[in-house]
Motif scaffolding. Structure first.
Motif, short mmCIF file in Angstrom:
data_model
loop_
_atom_site.label_atom_id
_atom_site.label_comp_id
_atom_site.label_asym_id
_atom_site.label_seq_id
_atom_site.Cartn_x
_atom_site.Cartn_y
_atom_site.Cartn_z
N UNK A 1 -0.22 -1.12 8.99
CA UNK A 1 0.29 -0.09 9.89
C UNK A 1 0.36 1.29 9.25
N UNK A 2 0.32 1.36 7.93
CA UNK A 2 0.44 2.66 7.29
C UNK A 2 -0.01 2.64 5.84
N UNK A 3 0.03 3.81 5.22
CA UNK A 3 -0.34 3.96 3.82
C UNK A 3 0.90 4.43 3.06
N UNK A 4 1.29 3.66 2.05
CA UNK A 4 2.48 3.96 1.26
C UNK A 4 2.08 4.81 0.06
N UNK A 5 2.79 5.93 -0.12
CA UNK A 5 2.53 6.84 -1.24
C UNK A 5 3.82 6.96 -2.04
N UNK A 6 3.94 6.20 -3.12
CA UNK A 6 5.23 6.08 -3.82
C UNK A 6 5.78 7.36 -4.41
N UNK A 7 4.93 8.36 -4.62
CA UNK A 7 5.40 9.58 -5.28
C UNK A 7 5.04 10.86 -4.50
N UNK B 1 11.68 10.62 -2.50
CA UNK B 1 10.45 10.82 -3.25
C UNK B 1 9.27 10.02 -2.74
N UNK B 2 9.51 9.05 -1.86
CA UNK B 2 8.41 8.24 -1.32
C UNK B 2 7.74 8.93 -0.14
N UNK B 3 6.49 8.56 0.12
CA UNK B 3 5.75 9.09 1.25
C UNK B 3 5.10 7.97 2.05
N UNK B 4 4.73 8.29 3.29
CA UNK B 4 4.13 7.28 4.17
C UNK B 4 3.31 7.98 5.23
N UNK B 5 2.12 7.44 5.51
CA UNK B 5 1.28 7.94 6.60
C UNK B 5 1.06 6.80 7.59
N UNK B 6 1.47 7.00 8.83
CA UNK B 6 1.28 5.99 9.87
C UNK B 6 -0.19 6.00 10.30
N UNK C 1 6.80 -3.46 -2.68
CA UNK C 1 6.85 -4.57 -3.62
C UNK C 1 5.61 -4.56 -4.52
N UNK C 2 4.45 -4.26 -3.94
CA UNK C 2 3.22 -4.21 -4.73
C UNK C 2 3.29 -3.08 -5.76
N UNK C 3 3.84 -1.95 -5.38
CA UNK C 3 3.97 -0.83 -6.30
C UNK C 3 4.91 -1.18 -7.46
#
Length: 413
Positions: free
Chosen positions: A123-129, A159-164, A185-187
């Motif tokens: 559903x989205x892209x997780x950008x940890x920083x 500090x986290x980012x996310x793109x739907x 969890x993967x990060x």
């Protein structure tokens, strides 16, 4: 009618996408050979070039990877500030960096990497920083865009980012939260591997294989059927779909190979070979010439056998309209990236020119890869760009032609 076909051979797995019987996308993966894009490596800086504002890193591949200064500066920072810091102030030779491959090695060029890490989910892209929330441009409803942003904001840590992604439209907040938690969890696992003792370079994260990526990225509500010709792969795909998209489970079907090979029944092999030729015939008798250069890809539109029935303007318009649709298809099929120039047949009518450009724009919206159309130039050409991840010819069983010294390709399948 949209179909995804999965053909599993002893040496490779192939995926083809058909829209109304026409081949629009193709991907393959040799067994035991993984895609590099998306993988993360703990690399070692080998060279820092002030004049190029770039560094080269050893990440364990044959050629050193390229890291540009914009991929070192914080994500979503203004890419054109009045004064950028010197790259020598940011990285030094011998330093270790956690980088992610964004472009596969092509020809003489090594992989391109970034420090802007991202992990895609369904559903989205997780950008940890990244400290940034975005929504796919293909979701145009403002109320839905706001809902998705608020849903992500309520789940993200500082500090986290996310793109739907486009697929997130209408998805419940609980599913978005579960997707985000799995990516987080993967990060965490990546961070733990980085801290473990061991020499650089080494790989610390591997993106999913071909089938899992396609189920995650390509199997959507607009797909009517997904056919698989292998019993084991069918079971794996059915299980993945049952977990990630249970409403689509009944669209996954096992193909009976007694009727012939899957790709032969749907004429994929035939379309694959014709779709990668230099000369591509249009349905009305016109044709395209496709030429690759080091800097860009050029499409030249010609009327060919099509003579029309009204006048020259209408003949050019009809051919250009058909060409716009087929060029958008070929960009996806060949996975052409970088700068693309189209030489349509000259038209006098401004409304005809506008309609051809609008048709091209509408057709490229079907593309899962990001592209941008710049429009008509003063010389009557159309320019566009498409994100380049890897050379589309790498997916094919082709070898360079010895007769024309590498400008052509010989099918070796």
């Amino acid at each position: 009618m949209k179909r995804i076909l999965v053909q599993c051979g002893q040496e490779q797995i192939e995926v083809a996408v058909l829209e109304n019987g026409k081949l629009v996308e193709y991907d393959s993966e040799s067994r035991g050979i993984e895609q590099l894009a998306g993988n993360m490596y703990l690399g070692r800086v080998m060279t820092v070039l002030q004049g190029m504002q770039a560094a080269f890193l050893d990440i364990g591949l044959e050629k050193n990877a390229f890291l540009y200064i914009d991929d070192i500066l914080p994500a979503h920072l203004d890419k054109h500030p009045k004064q950028k810091p010197a790259i020598t102030d940011l990285v030094q030779v011998g330093q270790t960096l956690l980088v992610q491959v964004v472009k596969e090695p092509v020809g003489t060029k090594g992989a391109r990497v970034t420090t802007h890490h991202s992990i895609p989910g369904r559903w989205g892209v997780y950008m940890p920083e990244a400290d940034y929330i975005g929504v796919s441009r293909k979701i145009e409803n403002e109320a839905e865009r706001t809902r998705l942003k608020q849903a992500a904001e309520s789940q993200l840590l500082q500090g986290e980012g996310f793109i739907a992604r486009t697929a997130a439209e209408g998805v419940a907040e609980q599913l978005l939260a579960a997707d985000l938690e799995e990516l987080r969890r993967r990060w965490t696992v990546v961070q733990q591997l980085v801290k473990q003792p061991g020499k650089a370079p080494r790989k610390v994260y591997t993106d999913f294989g071909l089938l899992t990526r396609w189920i995650r990225d390509g199997f959507r509500e607009d797909v009517n059927e997904l056919w698989v010709d292998d019993k084991e792969a069918f079971g794996s795909i059915a299980a993945m779909v049952g977990w990630s998209a249970p409403l689509l489970r009944d669209r996954v079907r096992q193909f009976d190979t007694r009727a012939g090979s899957l790709f032969s029944v749907y004429q994929v092999d035939q379309q694959l070979q014709s779709g990668f030729k230099r000369k591509i015939w249009l349905d009305n008798g016109g044709y395209l010439i496709v030429d690759y250069t080091e800097a860009l890809t050029v499409f030249d539109v010609n009327t060919g056998k099509y003579t029309g029935s009204i006048d020259l303007e209408q003949t050019a318009y009809d051919t250009n309209l058909m060409a716009a649709k087929d060029i958008a298809r070929l960009l996806r099929l060949r996975d052409i990236g970088g700068l693309i120039v189209i030489d349509f047949i000259d038209m006098e009518s401004e409304s005809n020119r506008k309609h051809v450009l609008e048709t091209l724009l509408e057709e490229t919206k079907k593309d899962r890869t990001k592209n941008a159309i710049a429009g008509w130039t003063r010389l009557g050409l159309v320019e566009l760009t498409r994100k380049k991840v890897k050379d589309g010819k790498q997916k094919l069983h082709v070898i360079r032609c010895k007769v024309c010294e590498g400008t052509g390709w010989v099918w070796s399948k």
